[in-house]
Design a protein around this motif. Structure first.
Motif, PDB file in Angstrom:
ATOM      1  N   ALA A 193      -1.373   4.041  -1.143  1.00  0.00           N
ATOM      2  CA  ALA A 193      -1.936   3.728   0.219  1.00  0.00           C
ATOM      3  C   ALA A 193      -2.835   2.512   0.205  1.00  0.00           C
ATOM      4  O   ALA A 193      -3.011   1.987   1.319  1.00  0.00           O
ATOM      5  N   VAL A 195      -2.199  -0.337  -0.788  1.00  0.00           N
ATOM      6  CA  VAL A 195      -1.345  -1.537  -0.440  1.00  0.00           C
ATOM      7  C   VAL A 195      -0.923  -1.524   0.960  1.00  0.00           C
ATOM      8  O   VAL A 195      -0.103  -2.390   1.301  1.00  0.00           O
ATOM      9  N   GLY A 196      -1.115  -0.349   1.706  1.00  0.00           N
ATOM     10  CA  GLY A 196      -0.690  -0.188   3.081  1.00  0.00           C
ATOM     11  C   GLY A 196       0.497   0.518   3.294  1.00  0.00           C
ATOM     12  O   GLY A 196       1.079   0.625   4.307  1.00  0.00           O
TER      13      GLY A 196
ATOM     14  N   HIS B  80      -4.098   3.372   4.390  1.00  0.00           N
ATOM     15  CA  HIS B  80      -3.056   2.406   4.658  1.00  0.00           C
ATOM     16  C   HIS B  80      -3.464   1.663   5.983  1.00  0.00           C
ATOM     17  O   HIS B  80      -2.888   0.561   6.042  1.00  0.00           O
ATOM     18  N   ALA B  83      -5.785  -1.286   5.025  1.00  0.00           N
ATOM     19  CA  ALA B  83      -5.055  -2.297   4.486  1.00  0.00           C
ATOM     20  C   ALA B  83      -4.117  -3.064   5.262  1.00  0.00           C
ATOM     21  O   ALA B  83      -4.272  -4.223   5.213  1.00  0.00           O
ATOM     22  N   ARG B  84      -3.640  -2.379   6.308  1.00  0.00           N
ATOM     23  CA  ARG B  84      -2.729  -3.186   7.328  1.00  0.00           C
ATOM     24  C   ARG B  84      -3.671  -3.823   8.086  1.00  0.00           C
ATOM     25  O   ARG B  84      -3.367  -5.119   8.701  1.00  0.00           O
ATOM     26  N   THR B 107       4.451  -7.563  -5.156  1.00  0.00           N
ATOM     27  CA  THR B 107       5.434  -7.557  -3.883  1.00  0.00           C
ATOM     28  C   THR B 107       4.870  -6.256  -3.224  1.00  0.00           C
ATOM     29  O   THR B 107       5.190  -6.602  -1.798  1.00  0.00           O
ATOM     30  N   ALA B 108       4.559  -5.210  -3.803  1.00  0.00           N
ATOM     31  CA  ALA B 108       4.258  -4.013  -3.074  1.00  0.00           C
ATOM     32  C   ALA B 108       2.984  -4.470  -1.859  1.00  0.00           C
ATOM     33  O   ALA B 108       2.945  -4.097  -0.539  1.00  0.00           O
ATOM     34  N   GLY B 109       2.086  -5.082  -2.541  1.00  0.00           N
ATOM     35  CA  GLY B 109       0.949  -5.481  -1.630  1.00  0.00           C
ATOM     36  C   GLY B 109       1.589  -6.613  -0.540  1.00  0.00           C
ATOM     37  O   GLY B 109       1.343  -6.178   0.721  1.00  0.00           O
ATOM     38  N   LEU B 111       4.659  -6.582   0.810  1.00  0.00           N
ATOM     39  CA  LEU B 111       5.546  -6.029   1.621  1.00  0.00           C
ATOM     40  C   LEU B 111       4.784  -4.902   2.677  1.00  0.00           C
ATOM     41  O   LEU B 111       5.191  -4.930   3.740  1.00  0.00           O
ATOM     42  N   PHE B 112       3.771  -4.127   2.051  1.00  0.00           N
ATOM     43  CA  PHE B 112       3.392  -2.969   2.996  1.00  0.00           C
ATOM     44  C   PHE B 112       1.970  -3.629   3.477  1.00  0.00           C
ATOM     45  O   PHE B 112       1.688  -3.157   4.769  1.00  0.00           O
ATOM     46  N   GLY B 113       1.279  -4.333   2.860  1.00  0.00           N
ATOM     47  CA  GLY B 113      -0.217  -4.787   3.514  1.00  0.00           C
ATOM     48  C   GLY B 113       0.083  -5.895   4.057  1.00  0.00           C
ATOM     49  O   GLY B 113      -0.845  -6.454   5.008  1.00  0.00           O
ATOM     50  N   ALA B 116       5.396  -8.763   5.329  1.00  0.00           N
ATOM     51  CA  ALA B 116       6.287  -9.503   4.807  1.00  0.00           C
ATOM     52  C   ALA B 116       7.423  -8.824   5.695  1.00  0.00           C
ATOM     53  O   ALA B 116       7.556  -7.482   5.804  1.00  0.00           O
ATOM     54  N   MET B 162      -1.846  -9.201   0.276  1.00  0.00           N
ATOM     55  CA  MET B 162      -1.900  -8.308   1.511  1.00  0.00           C
ATOM     56  C   MET B 162      -2.604  -9.357   2.732  1.00  0.00           C
ATOM     57  O   MET B 162      -2.659  -8.674   3.540  1.00  0.00           O
TER      58      MET B 162
END
Ligand SMILES: Nc1ncnc2c1ncn2[C@@H]1O[C@H](COP(=O)(O)OP(=O)(O)O)[C@@H](O)[C@H]1O
Ligand SMILES: [Mg+2]
Lengths: 313, 257
Positions: A193, A195-196, B80, B83-84, B107-109, B111-113, B116, B162
């Motif tokens: 969560a 990291v988004g 989330h 984060a975004r 990469t997770a950071g 990609l989602f935050g 990417a 992110m």
């Protein structure tokens, strides 16, 4: 967790063997092949929620059973067979998404218990709603007046089709944002969560994916057998067996759940024929061995050996 | 000089309180961060610092008060969403994806935050951020194998990937030795130089002094001071909160005597 080349090879060989059984084997073998394909599809479906996401779901039999009933009810209402399967898949998918939004708030053991309760609740509702479902008497489906070999071959290919679709879905999800996110949730949901990742939406997607192929298989199974009842459709034994199969082959891998299902069904066929009374005891032993000695599944044996020899070289 | 009245703050808390049952973890906390500012948040253990971060990033809902991020009330957001939006944080207890590699973690950071477009793009962004924190040589190691100092760097790399606007660092220096702390501080300084607004949370005062010109002090859930670091460290109430009344009195005697 990635499947190695051996796993892909076994997967391709397995599917080929199943698909060619009608060419050289008798009806009993073709039937077993169809059952292997069906359980392969169920285990591959479970993998979305149990393997990728790490949520120990025991809802398989609920989705399968609902698939049986929605398909059967549609067919009895005059909907053509394949359209009935599609409707069952769609409706159970929607049901899983709505249900998932509620029970995926639970974690760990609580989720496991919640998901198994879903099976019982579905069974109870279906057996009590007699006007729609025929209650404990079950439902008859329109019979297919085909020669037995043709019927068996048809359903073998239907089950193989569902299996292949579930594998393609797994392959695509594994490579996509969704699969990455699910694996993050598996490892650490709070960090996911942070990291988004919209963890609720991702988990609901995984739970829904784990439902639709079960529903399709259930609806096809109902048409195949021509008769369904609540105890047959919502089996606790199935709901436990399917995760065991997936773990046996390797949860979270592409090929593992199918290979585990194949190994399990074949073992079961051997023991079922020879040691009828021991069947459940053997399932118990398999579970205990898995939990204690093979948490990564059979395929991990091969990987572990490779890692060892790689390290020594 | 307090800046909490300025209009174009990037993050602004107004009267934020948080209670756990009967316990008041935060009471009427207000402050604002200006874009690009580096601010230290200090306070003894149990002061409510982590709770404050949790409230800002949506891990906890404030019991009352408002939280404005870029002028928008975000008090009800989910983690989330924070984060975004560009509100990143590191956890006091590091939270890696243990069985993933260092590269996959970052990469997770991205990609989602970090927005990417694809997993491949995210991986490229992750490499840049690993280079930046000096973890590139460990990119293919499972995160669980890293020593503590490297894990803290990993947290930083993950948050950087992110593309945060505000980065809240919850005791990133805790448990590190002094040379590791120096490394981490240099890194935080270079993050700030990129224009990221940084809130450094520490219970050790001296760590933040070298980084931030402005300090916030939390004590028993209340913001007891907000101002230039030099003034804050001489503030009686702050010294009292940190060292106890007796010691503060002694210190005062010595100064005056
Ligand atoms: N989730 C929680 N539930 C109950 N009490 C909590 C929770 N989180 C923090 N607290 C309490 O709130 C107070 C502030 O804690 P915390 O914010 O962790 O302080 P700090 O980070 O400054 O050391 C402490 O008394 C702590 O025990
Ligand atoms: Mg804390």
């Amino acid at each position: 967790m990635k499947s190695g080349p051996l796993a892909y090879l076994l997967l391709a060989a397995g599917i080929l063997v199943l698909a060619t059984t009608p060419l050289y084997a008798d009806n009993y073998v073709v039937r077993t092949a169809a059952i292997v394909a069906m359980y392969g599809a169920l285990a591959t479906s479970w993998n979305f929620i149990g393997g990728f996401t790490g949520y120990p779901s025991f809802s398989t039999a609920a989705f399968f059973g609902l698939g049986c009933y929605v398909g059967a009810i549609c067919q009895r209402a005059g909907v053509p067979m394949i359209a009935a399967w599609l409707i069952a898949t769609l409706m159970v998918g929607v049901f899983a998404a709505l249900l998932g939004a509620i029970i995926l708030r639970l974690r760990g053991h609580y989720f496991a218990i919640g998901s198994i309760a879903v099976v019982e609740v579905c069974r109870l509702v279906v057996s009590s709603w007699s006007s729609l479902t025929g209650g404990g008497d079950g439902l008859n489906l329109p019979l297919l007046h085909w020669p037995p070999e043709e019927l068996m071959r048809f359903f073998l290919f239907v089950m193989l089709g569902i299996l292949v679709l579930s594998l393609i879905a797994t392959f695509l999800v594994d490579r996509a944002r969704l699969g990455f996110g699910l694996r993050c949730i598996h490892q650490n949901e709070d960090a996911a969560a942070m990291v988004g990742i919209d963890t609720t939406r991702y988990k609901v997607a995984a739970y829904t994916l784990s439902a639709i192929f079960c529903a399709a298989a259930g609806a096809a199974y109902a048409s195949w057998t021509g008769y369904i009842d609540p105890t047959e459709s919502f089996q606790i034994l199935m709901t436990v067996k399917v995760p065991v199969m997936a773990m046996l082959g390797g949860a979270g891998t592409l090929a593992g759940p199918f290979l585990g299902a194949a190994a399990f069904v074949l073992l079961e066929e051997v023991f079922w024929a020879n040691f009828l009374d021991w069947n459940r005891a053997i399932l118990g032993v398999v579970i205990v061995l898995l939990v204690f000695f093979l948490p990564g599944g059979l395929l991990s044996l091969h990987l572990r050996r490779r890692a060892k020899s790689g390290g020594a070289a | 000089m307090s800046t909490s009245t300025t209009g174009d703050a990037i993050l602004k808390l107004d009267g934020v309180s948080k209670t756990f049952g009967g316990l008041k973890a935060l009471t009427d906390v207000s402050f604002a961060l200006q874009p690009g500012e580096v601010v230290g948040l200090i306070g003894p253990n149990g002061a409510g610092k982590t709770t404050l971060v949790n409230v800002v990033t949506g891990n906890l809902r404030p019991s009352s008060g408002s939280i404005l991020f870029e002028g928008k009330d975000v008090a009800a957001q989910k983690p989330h969403e924070a984060a975004r939006r560009g509100l990143a944080r590191t956890f006091q207890i590091v939270q890696p994806f243990p069985q993933m590699t260092v590269l996959e973690n970052v990469t997770a950071g991205a990609l989602f935050g970090g927005g990417a477009a694809s997993v491949g793009d995210a991986r490229d962004m992750a490499r840049t951020s690993l280079d930046f924190v000096g973890l590139a040589p460990l990119a293919d190691r499972p995160a669980a194998q890293l020593a503590l100092a490297a894990r803290k760097r990993l947290e930083l790399a993950k948050s950087l990937a992110m593309n945060p606007k505000v980065l809240m660092l919850d005791e990133v220096n805790a448990g590190l030795n002094s040379s590791e702390i120096d490394g981490a501080l240099a890194l935080i300084r270079s993050i700030a130089e990129r224009g990221v607004t940084v809130l450094i949370i520490e219970h050790l005062m001296k760590v933040v002094l070298s980084l931030s010109k402005r300090l916030l002090v939390l004590h028993h859930g209340q913001m007891i001071a907000d101002g230039p670091s030099r003034e804050i460290v001489a503030d009686e109430r702050v010294i009292e909160a940190y060292l106890g009344q007796k010691y503060a009195a002694k210190l005062k005697e010595r100064h005056h005597g």
